[in-house]
Design a protein around this motif. Structure first.
Motif, PDB file in Angstrom:
ATOM      1  N   LEU A   1       4.530   6.394  -1.214  1.00  0.00           N
ATOM      2  CA  LEU A   1       3.747   6.969  -0.121  1.00  0.00           C
ATOM      3  C   LEU A   1       4.289   6.418   1.197  1.00  0.00           C
ATOM      4  O   LEU A   1       4.924   5.378   1.222  1.00  0.00           O
ATOM      5  CB  LEU A   1       2.268   6.597  -0.255  1.00  0.00           C
ATOM      6  N   ALA A   2       4.029   7.105   2.258  1.00  0.00           N
ATOM      7  CA  ALA A   2       4.294   6.590   3.605  1.00  0.00           C
ATOM      8  C   ALA A   2       5.768   6.281   3.874  1.00  0.00           C
ATOM      9  O   ALA A   2       6.099   5.665   4.869  1.00  0.00           O
ATOM     10  CB  ALA A   2       3.460   5.337   3.898  1.00  0.00           C
ATOM     11  N   CYS A   3       6.634   6.628   2.988  1.00  0.00           N
ATOM     12  CA  CYS A   3       8.050   6.613   3.324  1.00  0.00           C
ATOM     13  C   CYS A   3       8.734   7.644   2.441  1.00  0.00           C
ATOM     14  O   CYS A   3       8.155   8.113   1.472  1.00  0.00           O
ATOM     15  CB  CYS A   3       8.678   5.226   3.189  1.00  0.00           C
ATOM     16  N   ASP A   4       9.970   8.000   2.819  1.00  0.00           N
ATOM     17  CA  ASP A   4      10.621   9.121   2.171  1.00  0.00           C
ATOM     18  C   ASP A   4      11.201   8.717   0.819  1.00  0.00           C
ATOM     19  O   ASP A   4      12.099   7.894   0.732  1.00  0.00           O
ATOM     20  CB  ASP A   4      11.713   9.661   3.101  1.00  0.00           C
TER      21      ASP A   4
ATOM     22  N   THR B   1       6.530  12.752  -4.827  1.00  0.00           N
ATOM     23  CA  THR B   1       6.412  11.313  -4.545  1.00  0.00           C
ATOM     24  C   THR B   1       6.923  10.379  -5.649  1.00  0.00           C
ATOM     25  O   THR B   1       7.120   9.195  -5.393  1.00  0.00           O
ATOM     26  CB  THR B   1       4.933  10.924  -4.274  1.00  0.00           C
ATOM     27  N   VAL B   2       7.122  10.891  -6.871  1.00  0.00           N
ATOM     28  CA  VAL B   2       7.462   9.954  -7.958  1.00  0.00           C
ATOM     29  C   VAL B   2       8.914   9.483  -7.910  1.00  0.00           C
ATOM     30  O   VAL B   2       9.811  10.223  -7.496  1.00  0.00           O
ATOM     31  CB  VAL B   2       7.205  10.550  -9.361  1.00  0.00           C
TER      32      VAL B   2
ATOM     33  N   VAL C   1      10.859  -0.489   1.960  1.00  0.00           N
ATOM     34  CA  VAL C   1       9.437  -0.214   2.126  1.00  0.00           C
ATOM     35  C   VAL C   1       8.854  -0.966   3.325  1.00  0.00           C
ATOM     36  O   VAL C   1       8.051  -0.445   4.078  1.00  0.00           O
ATOM     37  CB  VAL C   1       8.687  -0.568   0.831  1.00  0.00           C
ATOM     38  N   GLN C   2       9.287  -2.238   3.459  1.00  0.00           N
ATOM     39  CA  GLN C   2       8.797  -3.041   4.589  1.00  0.00           C
ATOM     40  C   GLN C   2       9.720  -2.778   5.755  1.00  0.00           C
ATOM     41  O   GLN C   2      10.864  -3.211   5.724  1.00  0.00           O
ATOM     42  CB  GLN C   2       8.930  -4.528   4.276  1.00  0.00           C
ATOM     43  N   PRO C   3       9.256  -2.108   6.776  1.00  0.00           N
ATOM     44  CA  PRO C   3      10.155  -1.897   7.901  1.00  0.00           C
ATOM     45  C   PRO C   3      10.555  -3.249   8.489  1.00  0.00           C
ATOM     46  O   PRO C   3       9.723  -4.135   8.637  1.00  0.00           O
ATOM     47  CB  PRO C   3       9.311  -1.110   8.898  1.00  0.00           C
TER      48      PRO C   3
ATOM     49  N   SER D   1       0.812  -1.213   0.000  1.00  0.00           N
ATOM     50  CA  SER D   1       0.000   0.000   0.000  1.00  0.00           C
ATOM     51  C   SER D   1       0.850   1.269   0.000  1.00  0.00           C
ATOM     52  O   SER D   1       0.367   2.346  -0.337  1.00  0.00           O
ATOM     53  CB  SER D   1      -0.930  -0.005   1.203  1.00  0.00           C
ATOM     54  N   SER D   2       2.114   1.155   0.349  1.00  0.00           N
ATOM     55  CA  SER D   2       2.953   2.361   0.345  1.00  0.00           C
ATOM     56  C   SER D   2       3.540   2.659  -1.041  1.00  0.00           C
ATOM     57  O   SER D   2       4.212   3.658  -1.231  1.00  0.00           O
ATOM     58  CB  SER D   2       4.085   2.207   1.363  1.00  0.00           C
ATOM     59  N   LEU D   3       3.259   1.771  -1.996  1.00  0.00           N
ATOM     60  CA  LEU D   3       3.726   1.995  -3.367  1.00  0.00           C
ATOM     61  C   LEU D   3       2.528   2.062  -4.301  1.00  0.00           C
ATOM     62  O   LEU D   3       1.644   1.208  -4.223  1.00  0.00           O
ATOM     63  CB  LEU D   3       4.626   0.840  -3.824  1.00  0.00           C
TER      64      LEU D   3
END
Ligand SMILES: *Cc1c(COP(=O)(O)O)cnc(C)c1O
Length: 380
Positions: free
Chosen positions: A297-300, A348-349, A374-376, A274-276
């Motif tokens: 999304l949801a990460c830098d 974000t891109v 992406v996956q902590p 979901s963060s991509l």
């Protein structure tokens, strides 16, 4: 594993080396460096490939846009609508010709110009719409053409990133990018989907009179040699590039397939996170993936880019700034927040390596490296 690059021109060259070397040697032997037979042959072959009446080769994709606007006789102050989220070349030629670039926002899911925003931006001075088929898929041309027809506007399709992409109209008609509007333009910059080994570009049209005018503008405004009817430019595709492009054109569909294979591989995995956000492909267009562009999304995004760089993976930000915030294109009409989607996309891109020579091992390594970030990691 082979070193990962955004585009592997050398690997691609090695596969067609014999043909290319022979073609270059042929041009050297003939010494017909300018307007030689290779240019004419390439023109005809590209016309057939695209299903368009006229191709006018020129020096690069930026010239193609400029020649298109000159041939349409736009006058200083005339307004031309284009996307805020694009490469600057589009707005540049509008500015050079003292026309007024009118910027509009794009769709978030597929990055392409929003037809509703286009229609809202039309004024009495509007002369043209320049849809940019960004990253390799067509914009919603059915709607753009409908708007253009109702408001009597020219449509100049910038297909620098989308040569070979196909649009399907609601009646089932299929057309190639660049052959639907008044004029289409493209670039053969080496990293484009049909790349030369130097600069090159082309202009397309189905209109006989316009084709004559485009040829004239691209050739110093001459209709007959040494008779200059108007001020033009000098913009030619050289024979060496044409000879190379003839060979690469024969591989273009297979190149698109190779890019689509990489995109499908990325999509299958990244769409589970979901963060991509994976690039959406509209049902009216095929996608030739000049770029594979994720929204992070949801990460830098910048941290992810750094993480990938540390692992030897290049990733690019196309584009870091909305056109309306570029120093050269600042305009008091526009302020922060006017183009919320473009502004968000610029933050974000991230475009991942995608090209014709990618190996499974490289794709797997890229995907795993993205997911590591992406996956902590779970702390034990
Ligand atoms: C590359 C590109 C151009 C310019 O092409 P050049 O051949 O480099 O002048 C124009 N528009 C878009 C969208 C591009 O990607």
């Amino acid at each position: 594993m082979k070193k990962i690059q955004m585009v592997d021109l050398h690997g691609q060259y090695l596969k067609i080396k014999e043909e290319v070397d022979a073609a270059i040697a042929g041009v050297l032997e003939s010494c017909a460096f300018i307007n030689g037979p290779e240019v004419k042959e390439f023109q005809k072959e590209l016309e057939t490939y695209l299903g368009v009446k006229h191709v006018i080769p020129c020096a690069n994709g930026t010239d193609a846009l400029q020649i298109a606007m000159m041939a349409l006789d736009f006058q200083p102050g005339d307004e031309v609508i284009t996307a805020d989220f694009t490469y600057a070349a589009t707005a540049e030629v509008i500015g050079l010709l003292k026309l007024k670039p009118v910027l509009v926002d794009v769709y978030k899911d597929n990055f392409s110009i929003n037809p509703r925003a286009v229609e809202a931006a039309i004024t009495e001075r509007t002369k043209a719409i320049v849809p940019v088929h960004l990253f390799g898929q067509c914009v919603d041309m059915e709607q753009i053409l409908d708007i253009a027809q109702r408001h009597n506007l020219a449509v100049i399709e910038d297909t620098a990133q989308a040569i070979g992409s196909e649009f399907t109209f609601s009646d089932g008609t299929v057309k190639k990018a660049g052959t639907m509007g008044t004029i289409g333009t493209t670039s053969f910059f080496p990293s484009k989907n049909l790349g030369a080994y130097g600069d090159g570009g082309a202009i397309y049209t189905n209109d006989d009179d316009l084709a004559k005018k485009l040829r004239m503008v691209a050739n110093h405004g001459q209709s007959v040699q040494y008779y200059h009817d108007e001020i033009g430019v000098n913009s030619r595709l050289d024979s060496m590039q044409a000879a190379i492009l003839r060979i690469k054109l024969r591989h273009l569909n297979e190149y698109a397939k190779a890019r689509q294979h990489v995109a499908t591989y990325y999509d299958n995995i990244f769409s589970q996170y979901s963060s991509l956000v994976v690039p959406d492909v509209a049902n009216y267009s095929t996608h030739v993936y000049h770029q594979y562009t994720l929204q992070i999304l949801a990460c830098d995004r910048n941290e992810l880019r750094k993480h990938l760089a540390d692992k030897g993976i290049p990733a690019m930000i196309y584009y870091p700034l909305p056109l309306h915030t570029q120093k050269a294109y600042l305009d008091p009409r526009y302020k922060d927040g006017d183009f919320p989607i473009t502004e968000e996309l610029c933050r974000t891109v991230l475009s991942l390596p995608i090209h014709t020579e990618m190996e499974e091992e490289q794709m797997e390594y890229i995907v795993n490296s993205v997911l590591e970030f992406v996956q902590p990691k779970v702390l034990s």
